[in-house]
Write an enzyme that holds these catalytic residues in place. Sequence first.
Site, PDB file in Angstrom:
ATOM      1  N   ARG A 142       0.831  -1.217   0.000  1.00  0.00           N
ATOM      2  CA  ARG A 142       0.000   0.000   0.000  1.00  0.00           C
ATOM      3  C   ARG A 142       0.860   1.260   0.000  1.00  0.00           C
ATOM      4  NH1 ARG A 142      -3.519  -0.861   5.136  1.00  0.00           N
ATOM      5  NH2 ARG A 142      -1.453  -1.572   5.757  1.00  0.00           N
ATOM      6  N   ASN A 180      -5.913  -2.941   2.108  1.00  0.00           N
ATOM      7  CA  ASN A 180      -5.831  -4.389   2.258  1.00  0.00           C
ATOM      8  C   ASN A 180      -7.239  -4.948   2.421  1.00  0.00           C
ATOM      9  OD1 ASN A 180      -3.030  -4.504   2.175  1.00  0.00           O
ATOM     10  ND2 ASN A 180      -2.797  -4.543   4.390  1.00  0.00           N
TER      11      ASN A 180
END
EC number: 3.6.1.7
Length: 96
Positions: A19, A37
């Site tokens: 990320r 996520n």
Amino acid sequence: MMKRVHVYVKGKVQGVFFRAHTRKAALRFHVNGWVRNLPNGRVEAVFEGRSPEVNALIDWCRQGPSHAIVEHLDVCEETYTGEFDDFRILYDERAS
């Protein structure tokens, strides 16, 4: 031409700073949207921006950061909305 895509990344993509690296790449490519996520181990993202830059970020996601192992990338084109003015990491399942 402006473009929006919804992306799902499968593989070893959690616990490897996917990320954070996606956000850095998005800022480098001037792409807006978000990344998060999912509980099933995948990473989900929405990218918006100029078509060449969004495509460059999609290509980056096929490899990901050095410790990631991307097994599969699903990309679904959506209608561009222009709703984002930055790129964020989301920390729960709400994308609003």
